[in-house]
Structure formats: C-alpha cells, structure tokens
Design a protein around this motif. Structure first.
Motif, PDB file in Angstrom:
ATOM      1  N   UNK A   1       0.832  -1.205   0.000  1.00  0.00           N
ATOM      2  CA  UNK A   1       0.000   0.000   0.000  1.00  0.00           C
ATOM      3  C   UNK A   1       0.869   1.258   0.000  1.00  0.00           C
ATOM      4  N   UNK A   2       1.856   1.282   0.883  1.00  0.00           N
ATOM      5  CA  UNK A   2       2.702   2.471   1.010  1.00  0.00           C
ATOM      6  C   UNK A   2       3.499   2.728  -0.264  1.00  0.00           C
TER       7      UNK A   2
ATOM      8  N   UNK B   1      -1.224   1.231  13.455  1.00  0.00           N
ATOM      9  CA  UNK B   1      -2.303   0.682  12.640  1.00  0.00           C
ATOM     10  C   UNK B   1      -2.611  -0.730  13.115  1.00  0.00           C
ATOM     11  N   UNK B   2      -3.780  -1.234  12.715  1.00  0.00           N
ATOM     12  CA  UNK B   2      -4.150  -2.589  13.110  1.00  0.00           C
ATOM     13  C   UNK B   2      -4.677  -3.361  11.905  1.00  0.00           C
TER      14      UNK B   2
ATOM     15  N   UNK C   1      -8.239   2.636   5.455  1.00  0.00           N
ATOM     16  CA  UNK C   1      -6.849   2.445   5.873  1.00  0.00           C
ATOM     17  C   UNK C   1      -5.890   3.062   4.856  1.00  0.00           C
ATOM     18  N   UNK C   2      -6.166   2.889   3.575  1.00  0.00           N
ATOM     19  CA  UNK C   2      -5.313   3.479   2.534  1.00  0.00           C
ATOM     20  C   UNK C   2      -5.315   5.001   2.655  1.00  0.00           C
ATOM     21  N   UNK C   3      -6.486   5.584   2.882  1.00  0.00           N
ATOM     22  CA  UNK C   3      -6.557   7.039   3.045  1.00  0.00           C
ATOM     23  C   UNK C   3      -5.747   7.487   4.261  1.00  0.00           C
TER      24      UNK C   3
ATOM     25  N   UNK D   1      -5.678   0.829  -5.603  1.00  0.00           N
ATOM     26  CA  UNK D   1      -4.786   0.177  -4.645  1.00  0.00           C
ATOM     27  C   UNK D   1      -5.536  -0.879  -3.841  1.00  0.00           C
ATOM     28  N   UNK D   2      -6.765  -0.572  -3.465  1.00  0.00           N
ATOM     29  CA  UNK D   2      -7.572  -1.555  -2.739  1.00  0.00           C
ATOM     30  C   UNK D   2      -7.728  -2.836  -3.551  1.00  0.00           C
TER      31      UNK D   2
END
Length: 294
Positions: free
Chosen positions: A48-49, A188-189, A200-202, A220-221
């Motif tokens: 993701x990052x 994060x979890x 979470x991506x946002x 990305x999702x």
C-alpha cells in the motif's frame, strides 16, 4: 506523558535480525520506517505504502520489495544500503524491530502495525514451515500443545521479535505505544485494514503526506487483495536462489482472523487470556486484539 524523544538504546540480534545497521543509517526527510511484528500485515502495508508513493497501483512487479528490510541479518547489508541510497522517491524501510532498537529521526515517519496475537501465532507457524532454512523451526515443536505453550510462556530476550513469542509481540507494541503521542509515530491494526481497506489506505496516505484521490484508493484496494498479491508474486517471483521460501506465493496466508477457532483447546484459550490480561491494561489488550473497529 514523557517530553523527551525516542532513541535507540539497545541492539536486537537473532537468526533474522541484526539492528546495528541503524547506528550508521543516513535518514532523509520523509523516510518511512514500517516496523511490525512478523506476520502482522507487513507486506500488505509495504504494498500500500509503495503504491501510494508511486501514485499508481503497480502490478507488473512485486513493488513491496522496494520497501527494503534494513536490519535483516541474512541479506547483503551493503546491497541494502546501496539500494536505499539509489531510490529517488520517498523511501519506505521495513523492520520487525521494537522502537528502542531503531534509530530515531524527527524528520522520519514511524508506522507500526499489529494483529491479534493468536492470529499472528498461526500465521507464524505456517510461515516458518515455508522457510527453506531451519533457523526458526525449533520454535514450533511438533509435540501437541508444545508450540503454543512456548509462544505463550517464552521469555523476552535480546533477539526481539525473532523470539516469536507473545512476550516479544507485547514488547514491540509497548515500545511504539509509549511514543504514539508524537506526530510522526502512528499505530495501525490488521483488523482495521480487513474491515475497511479504503479507509486504511486514506489514513496511510495522510500519515505519509501523499495525495490519495479516490481513483487511486480504489485501484490500490483492488491491487492489494490477497489473491491479487499472490498473482503478482506468482508472475514476478524472485529467483529461487534469492528467496528464503519454498513457495513465495505461500508467503501470503489466508489473511483470515480468529484462526484459533477449532484449533485451540479451551484451556489453551484460557491460558492465553490469563497471560495477556496480566501483561497489558484492558484498553491496550482490546486494541491489540481488535483494533479500532466498532
């Protein structure tokens, strides 16, 4: 609340970790240090990052390999430093080290990701079985119940998360939670990623200061679903000689939660509950197990 800043106060050294690399590492402003206990959403977060950094849902290669594991003990250290130095973009640096074994730079961004400890245990067990080398096999004895008992009761040592114990997971969590009031330290979890990956991506984008238009978030999702990441690995796997695993696609387990249902006895579940209740305040235990989901 303490008013001083984190600093590296110790080294962790084990079969897969050696943290003395941090003593000479040259940070750049905006560097991201992603430190998680093993099998707690590390590669998912790396993907993701790195996609956010590149501004694209990259699927033509395993982009998470660009988030280099700096304090890995079994890879070429000079090559790791050279690869990081050559990256022209914002860098993401992977680690499994507690915060007190990582160098601190106020210009960097520190992200830690956690997962329910028992889910982590079952993923670790499968992960170690997939490794080519027997560095960690002794941590999962075949005697029924012995592996989980060792996970529950093993002591914390100078090997850090290489211990693969509940104590090592809790130590990692405490080391970052202590400093989570700082604006560049973020927890994060895994459960939150599972329940709402787009949110979470946002949040990842906001933390690292990267634009996240909805089209990119959606792309990305889709690209970081577990099946998609397996496909990327299958088509762009590292040469066998460069991989520590029998099957790189098996690196990605089921991604499920509540793995202990039907696999642990009630006495084992009770023993875990007693151990973690004695180790963490109630609020910390609830968050470490479940994240911030309602």
């Amino acid at each position: 609340m303490t008013t001083d800043l984190p600093r590296k106060t110790r080294d962790y050294e084990g079969p897969v970790t050696n943290t003395d690399m941090w003593d000479s590492f040259a940070f750049r402003p905006g560097d991201i240090v992603l430190s998680t206990p093993p099998k707690s959403g590390t590669t998912w977060s790396q993907a993701i990052l790195m996609m956010l950094i590149h501004g694209a849902a990259i699927t033509d290669r395993a982009v998470w390999h660009d988030a280099i594991w700096l304090d890995c003990a079994f890879r070429d250290r000079d090559a790791a430093l050279a690869a990081l130095a050559a990256q022209p973009h914002q860098r993401c640096i992977k680690s499994h080290t507690p915060f007190d074994g990582i160098a601190y730079d106020p210009r960097a961004i520190y992200i830690a990701v956690y997962r329910h400890p028992i889910d982590t245990y079952f993923s670790l067990k499968r992960h170690v079985a997939n490794m080519k080398y027997d560095w960690l096999d002794h941590l999962f004895p075949d005697t029924p119940g012995a592996a989980f008992a060792r996970f529950l009761n093993g002591p914390l040592t100078d090997q850090g998360t290489d211990d693969l114990t509940l104590a090592s997971l809790i130590n990692h969590y405490r080391s970052f939670k202590t400093w989570s009031h700082l604006p560049n330290v973020h927890l994060f979890h895994y459960a939150d990623l599972k329940s709402d990956i787009r949110a979470a991506i946002r949040r990842y984008a906001a933390v690292i200061g990267t634009p996240a238009p909805e089209a990119l978030v959606e792309a990305i999702a889709e690209a970081t679903g577990i099946d998609q990441m397996r496909d990327i690995t299958r088509h762009h796997a590292r040469p066998a000689a460069d991989s520590a695993f029998h099957d790189e696609t098996s690196f990605f387990d089921s991604g499920s939660m509540n793995k202990w249902v039907g696999r642990l006895s009630q006495p084992e579940v009770d023993a875990y509950a007693a151990r973690i209740t004695a180790s963490l305040p109630k609020g910390d235990r609830i968050w470490l197990e479940s994240g911030t989901r309602p």
